[in-house]
Structures are given as structure tokens and as C-alpha cells.
Design an enzyme around this catalytic site. Structure first.
Site, PDB file in Angstrom:
ATOM      1  N   LYS A  41      31.298  38.574  46.530  1.00  0.00           N
ATOM      2  CA  LYS A  41      30.477  38.979  47.057  1.00  0.00           C
ATOM      3  C   LYS A  41      29.704  40.582  46.591  1.00  0.00           C
ATOM      4  O   LYS A  41      28.597  40.904  46.284  1.00  0.00           O
ATOM      5  CB  LYS A  41      30.891  39.625  49.193  1.00  0.00           C
ATOM      6  CG  LYS A  41      31.816  38.441  49.163  1.00  0.00           C
ATOM      7  CD  LYS A  41      32.088  39.490  50.866  1.00  0.00           C
ATOM      8  CE  LYS A  41      33.348  40.267  50.092  1.00  0.00           C
ATOM      9  NZ  LYS A  41      34.417  39.952  49.083  1.00  0.00           N
TER      10      LYS A  41
ATOM     11  N   ARG B  37      34.450  42.990  59.339  1.00  0.00           N
ATOM     12  CA  ARG B  37      35.616  41.798  58.516  1.00  0.00           C
ATOM     13  C   ARG B  37      36.512  41.716  60.050  1.00  0.00           C
ATOM     14  O   ARG B  37      37.430  41.109  60.326  1.00  0.00           O
ATOM     15  CB  ARG B  37      36.159  42.558  57.735  1.00  0.00           C
ATOM     16  CG  ARG B  37      36.257  42.814  56.465  1.00  0.00           C
ATOM     17  CD  ARG B  37      37.409  43.493  55.380  1.00  0.00           C
ATOM     18  NE  ARG B  37      37.945  42.893  54.458  1.00  0.00           N
ATOM     19  CZ  ARG B  37      37.248  43.266  53.557  1.00  0.00           C
ATOM     20  NH1 ARG B  37      35.937  43.736  53.384  1.00  0.00           N
ATOM     21  NH2 ARG B  37      38.006  42.956  52.759  1.00  0.00           N
TER      22      ARG B  37
ATOM     23  N   ARG C  42      40.084  40.657  37.543  1.00  0.00           N
ATOM     24  CA  ARG C  42      39.378  41.531  37.177  1.00  0.00           C
ATOM     25  C   ARG C  42      39.759  43.305  36.710  1.00  0.00           C
ATOM     26  O   ARG C  42      40.879  43.392  37.050  1.00  0.00           O
ATOM     27  CB  ARG C  42      38.981  41.721  38.506  1.00  0.00           C
ATOM     28  CG  ARG C  42      37.824  43.044  39.035  1.00  0.00           C
ATOM     29  CD  ARG C  42      36.776  42.986  40.242  1.00  0.00           C
ATOM     30  NE  ARG C  42      37.993  42.443  41.544  1.00  0.00           N
ATOM     31  CZ  ARG C  42      38.031  42.669  42.870  1.00  0.00           C
ATOM     32  NH1 ARG C  42      36.769  42.522  43.280  1.00  0.00           N
ATOM     33  NH2 ARG C  42      39.331  42.782  43.726  1.00  0.00           N
TER      34      ARG C  42
ATOM     35  N   ARG D 261      42.243  47.530  40.170  1.00  0.00           N
ATOM     36  CA  ARG D 261      42.207  47.884  41.721  1.00  0.00           C
ATOM     37  C   ARG D 261      43.601  48.356  41.714  1.00  0.00           C
ATOM     38  O   ARG D 261      44.485  47.053  41.648  1.00  0.00           O
ATOM     39  CB  ARG D 261      41.186  47.463  42.625  1.00  0.00           C
ATOM     40  CG  ARG D 261      39.961  47.875  42.487  1.00  0.00           C
ATOM     41  CD  ARG D 261      39.351  47.266  43.289  1.00  0.00           C
ATOM     42  NE  ARG D 261      39.747  46.651  45.162  1.00  0.00           N
ATOM     43  CZ  ARG D 261      38.863  45.809  45.342  1.00  0.00           C
ATOM     44  NH1 ARG D 261      37.716  45.380  44.643  1.00  0.00           N
ATOM     45  NH2 ARG D 261      39.033  44.891  46.522  1.00  0.00           N
TER      46      ARG D 261
ATOM     47  N   ARG E 244      45.676  40.099  51.123  1.00  0.00           N
ATOM     48  CA  ARG E 244      44.749  40.260  51.784  1.00  0.00           C
ATOM     49  C   ARG E 244      43.423  38.892  52.177  1.00  0.00           C
ATOM     50  O   ARG E 244      43.374  38.440  53.641  1.00  0.00           O
ATOM     51  CB  ARG E 244      43.499  40.789  51.076  1.00  0.00           C
ATOM     52  CG  ARG E 244      44.002  42.279  50.362  1.00  0.00           C
ATOM     53  CD  ARG E 244      43.820  42.231  48.498  1.00  0.00           C
ATOM     54  NE  ARG E 244      42.108  42.525  48.613  1.00  0.00           N
ATOM     55  CZ  ARG E 244      41.750  42.451  47.357  1.00  0.00           C
ATOM     56  NH1 ARG E 244      42.492  43.060  46.274  1.00  0.00           N
ATOM     57  NH2 ARG E 244      40.458  42.179  47.423  1.00  0.00           N
TER      58      ARG E 244
HETATM   59  P1  AP5 Z   1      33.435  40.305  43.341  1.00  0.00           P
HETATM   60  O1  AP5 Z   1      31.992  39.695  43.389  1.00  0.00           O
HETATM   61  O2  AP5 Z   1      34.360  41.727  42.691  1.00  0.00           O
HETATM   62  O3  AP5 Z   1      33.961  39.287  44.364  1.00  0.00           O
HETATM   63  P2  AP5 Z   1      34.369  40.191  46.054  1.00  0.00           P
HETATM   64  O4  AP5 Z   1      34.508  38.950  46.667  1.00  0.00           O
HETATM   65  O5  AP5 Z   1      33.557  41.404  45.947  1.00  0.00           O
HETATM   66  O6  AP5 Z   1      35.681  40.437  45.507  1.00  0.00           O
HETATM   67  P3  AP5 Z   1      36.494  41.854  46.471  1.00  0.00           P
HETATM   68  O7  AP5 Z   1      37.793  41.852  46.578  1.00  0.00           O
HETATM   69  O8  AP5 Z   1      36.026  43.304  46.105  1.00  0.00           O
HETATM   70  O9  AP5 Z   1      36.762  42.162  48.323  1.00  0.00           O
HETATM   71  P4  AP5 Z   1      37.573  42.204  49.290  1.00  0.00           P
HETATM   72  O10 AP5 Z   1      36.556  41.982  50.433  1.00  0.00           O
HETATM   73  O11 AP5 Z   1      38.867  42.055  48.749  1.00  0.00           O
HETATM   74  O12 AP5 Z   1      37.619  44.005  49.122  1.00  0.00           O
HETATM   75  P5  AP5 Z   1      36.612  45.502  49.085  1.00  0.00           P
HETATM   76  O13 AP5 Z   1      36.625  46.391  48.158  1.00  0.00           O
HETATM   77  O14 AP5 Z   1      35.808  44.981  50.915  1.00  0.00           O
HETATM   78  O15 AP5 Z   1      34.473  39.175  42.068  1.00  0.00           O
HETATM   79  C1  AP5 Z   1      35.740  38.610  41.994  1.00  0.00           C
HETATM   80  C2  AP5 Z   1      36.372  38.728  40.275  1.00  0.00           C
HETATM   81  O16 AP5 Z   1      35.446  37.488  39.949  1.00  0.00           O
HETATM   82  C3  AP5 Z   1      35.233  39.780  39.024  1.00  0.00           C
HETATM   83  O17 AP5 Z   1      35.888  40.150  38.106  1.00  0.00           O
HETATM   84  C4  AP5 Z   1      34.254  39.093  38.784  1.00  0.00           C
HETATM   85  O18 AP5 Z   1      33.565  39.299  38.117  1.00  0.00           O
HETATM   86  C5  AP5 Z   1      34.454  37.627  39.352  1.00  0.00           C
HETATM   87  N1  AP5 Z   1      33.208  36.691  39.384  1.00  0.00           N
HETATM   88  C6  AP5 Z   1      32.648  36.824  40.741  1.00  0.00           C
HETATM   89  N2  AP5 Z   1      31.890  35.817  40.656  1.00  0.00           N
HETATM   90  C7  AP5 Z   1      32.792  34.902  39.971  1.00  0.00           C
HETATM   91  C8  AP5 Z   1      32.448  33.792  39.667  1.00  0.00           C
HETATM   92  N3  AP5 Z   1      31.228  33.342  40.500  1.00  0.00           N
HETATM   93  N4  AP5 Z   1      32.663  33.118  38.572  1.00  0.00           N
HETATM   94  C9  AP5 Z   1      33.765  33.245  38.472  1.00  0.00           C
HETATM   95  N5  AP5 Z   1      34.249  34.875  38.365  1.00  0.00           N
HETATM   96  C10 AP5 Z   1      33.600  35.233  39.160  1.00  0.00           C
HETATM   97  O19 AP5 Z   1      38.090  46.111  50.326  1.00  0.00           O
HETATM   98  C11 AP5 Z   1      39.191  46.143  49.922  1.00  0.00           C
HETATM   99  C12 AP5 Z   1      40.130  46.702  50.585  1.00  0.00           C
HETATM  100  O20 AP5 Z   1      39.451  47.598  52.185  1.00  0.00           O
HETATM  101  C13 AP5 Z   1      40.494  45.609  52.358  1.00  0.00           C
HETATM  102  O21 AP5 Z   1      41.627  45.068  51.452  1.00  0.00           O
HETATM  103  C14 AP5 Z   1      40.827  46.351  53.374  1.00  0.00           C
HETATM  104  O22 AP5 Z   1      41.936  47.649  52.978  1.00  0.00           O
HETATM  105  C15 AP5 Z   1      39.707  47.642  52.879  1.00  0.00           C
HETATM  106  N6  AP5 Z   1      38.267  47.277  53.683  1.00  0.00           N
HETATM  107  C16 AP5 Z   1      37.060  47.344  52.852  1.00  0.00           C
HETATM  108  N7  AP5 Z   1      36.056  47.187  54.147  1.00  0.00           N
HETATM  109  C17 AP5 Z   1      36.646  46.668  55.377  1.00  0.00           C
HETATM  110  C18 AP5 Z   1      36.529  46.903  56.622  1.00  0.00           C
HETATM  111  N8  AP5 Z   1      35.093  46.582  56.723  1.00  0.00           N
HETATM  112  N9  AP5 Z   1      37.393  46.386  58.279  1.00  0.00           N
HETATM  113  C19 AP5 Z   1      38.721  47.014  57.325  1.00  0.00           C
HETATM  114  N10 AP5 Z   1      39.151  47.224  56.036  1.00  0.00           N
HETATM  115  C20 AP5 Z   1      38.301  47.337  55.067  1.00  0.00           C
END
Ligand code: AP5
Length: 218
Positions: free
Chosen positions: A16, A91, A130, A164, A175
């Protein structure tokens, strides 16, 4: 594309953030990553950050009230007038319903909800590999996206990188569970509204980007 309001959904590590940044750079619509907002709050030691840290480290979801307030205030900022991409929000069903209400109150229409679908077995490798430039925040991966010169950021030349706290394999399992239990039910919610598009995120990043552009009609 200018003026579009999008939601990018998908599992942790599904890509994402990667795709939202590309859309932001290409079309000038701002990426609103709730994960990035929370990490900034944790770093700054704000009241929200203090509440969120332990929850995030455990791979659980931060409370709906905190998240809804955070996003409502953020959408009011000037840079969102040209469109935005919600990355990581909503979410839960409560967040989705609150988003509907707050967009209606603000007179904003949502254009599309796009799920970037990736099977669980791919996600642990993606997340644990990552890392990010400590200076400009550019994202990299041990296997899928290495800096052109080892140890040097392609974008800013920085030489310090961070990982991270919640990217450890054991936290990823929590997660993923939170995703399947609390976020997956949003797909039928948006499907019923007719706004959901699903794209296969289990392909090369550039192929996924092209598919996203196709879905957006650009
Ligand atoms: P990346 O693009 O970083 O993936 P992402 O989907 O953004 O993953 P996140 O881990 O950031 O998502 P998340 O939803 O767990 O975390 P968030 O920060 O929102 O890609 C991942 C890796 O793969 C990278 O190294 C990239 O280079 C590689 N990659 C990408 N595309 C690829 C492809 N096609 N092929 C190969 N490699 C690829 O949330 C973190 C925490 O915050 C949550 O756990 C929660 O505690 C809290 N939080 C955030 N939002 C909320 C909410 N709305 N409600 C409640 N808690 C929340």
C-alpha cells in the site's frame, strides 16, 4: 487524476505504502498513511504517540476514536484539497462508518476503494526485509528493492537506514491476525457500495503500478 479521493486497502506489507507514494509523486494527490502519522506521534512523544506505542509494538490496532480524530483533522488540511489516498485507514467497520459520515459532513465524495491483494505467505518476507532511509524516508527491501549503491540512499545520498519496531516476524503474525479479523470484513462493505476494485499485488511493483493506473483510468 487530480481531485481523486482513494482508499488503498490490503494486508500489512502488501505494498500500500509503495504504491501510494508512487501515486502521490505522479499525480500530486497526497498520501495519508495513518501508520506514518502514528510513528511520527510516537517519535514526538505526543499524547497520541504515548497511547499508541505499546499497541503498535504488539501488532494490535490503535483505538477507533484516536484514528478517526486523526484522519478527520488531517483531511481538513490544505494539501488534501487536490485529492488524497488513504493508506491504512479505515481498518475496522467502525472506522469505515465514521469515514462515510465525516466525508458526507465535509461534502467530499470517495472515488474508489482499491484492495491490493497479496497472499499471507508472501508478507512475512516482504515485511522483515523492509528498511527505510533515515534521512528522507525512501523505502527499500533486502531482496526486492536494494539501493543502487549498497548503503547509500538513491534519493538523498543518506547512509543511515532504519527498520520498524513492528517488523519482527512474531509481530507480523499478530498484525496479520488483526487484518483478517478486523479489516477483511471491509471488503464486502465496500463491494456492496460498488466502489471496490481488487488488484493482484503479488507481482512486480511496476506491474502492480500499471494495473493501479488502469483501474484509475489514467
Ligand atoms: P509496503 O509498501 O511498505 O507495504 P504496506 O502495505 O504499506 O505495509 P505496512 O507494513 O506499512 O502496512 P501496515 O498496514 O501493517 O502498517 P501501517 O504503517 O499502516 O511494502 C512492504 C515491503 O515490500 C517493502 O519493503 C517494499 O519495498 C516491498 N514491496 C512492495 N511491493 C512489492 C512487490 N510488488 N513485490 C515485492 N516487494 C514489494 O500500520 C502500522 C500499525 O499502526 C498497525 O499495526 C496499527 O497498530 C497502527 N495503525 C495504523 N493505522 C491504523 C488504523 N487505521 N487503525 C488502528 N491502528 C492503526
Amino acid at each position: 487524476m487530480a481531485g481523486k479521493r482513494l482508499i488503498l486497502m490490503g494486508p500489512p506489507g502488501g505494498g500500500k505504502g509503495t504504491q501510494a507514494k508512487r501515486l502521490q509523486d505522479r499525480y500530486g494527490i497526497v498520501q495519508l498513511s495513518t501508520g506514518d502519522m502514528l510513528r511520527a506521534a510516537v517519535k514526538a512523544g505526543t499524547p497520541v504517540g504515548l497511547k499508541a506505542k505499546a499497541v503498535m509494538d504488539a501488532g494490535q490496532l490503535v483505538s477507533d476514536d484516536i484514528m478517526i480524530n486523526l484522519i478527520s483533522e488531517r483531511i481538513d488540511q490544505k494539501d488534501c484539497a487536490n485529492g488524497f489516498i488513504l493508506d491504512g485507514f479505515p481498518r475496522t467497520l467502525a472506522q469505515a462508518e465514521a469515514l462515510d459520515k465525516l466525508l458526507k459532513d465535509k461534502g467530499i465524495k470517495l472515488d474508489k476503494v482499491i484492495e491490493v491483494a497479496v497472499p499471507d505467505e508472501r508478507l512475512i518476507e516482504r515485511i522483515t526485509g523492509r528498511f527505510t532511509c533515515g534521512t528522507c524516508g525512501e523505502g527499500y527491501h533486502d531482496k526486492f528493492k536494494q539501493p543502487k549503491r549498497p548503503g547509500v540512499c538513491d534519493v538523498c545520498g543518506g547512509t543511515s537506514f532504519t527498520r520498524r519496531a513492528d517488523d519482527k516476524a512474531e509481530t507480523v503474525v499478530a498484525r496479520l491476525k488483526a487484518y483478517h479479523d478486523q479489516t477483511s470484513p471491509l471488503m464486502p462493505y465496500y463491494k456492496a457500495k460498488g466502489t471496490l476494485e481488487v488488484i493482484d499485488g503479488d507481482r512486480d511493483m511496476d506491474v502492480v503500478s500499471r494495473d493501479l493506473e488502469r483501474v484509475l483510468g489514467t
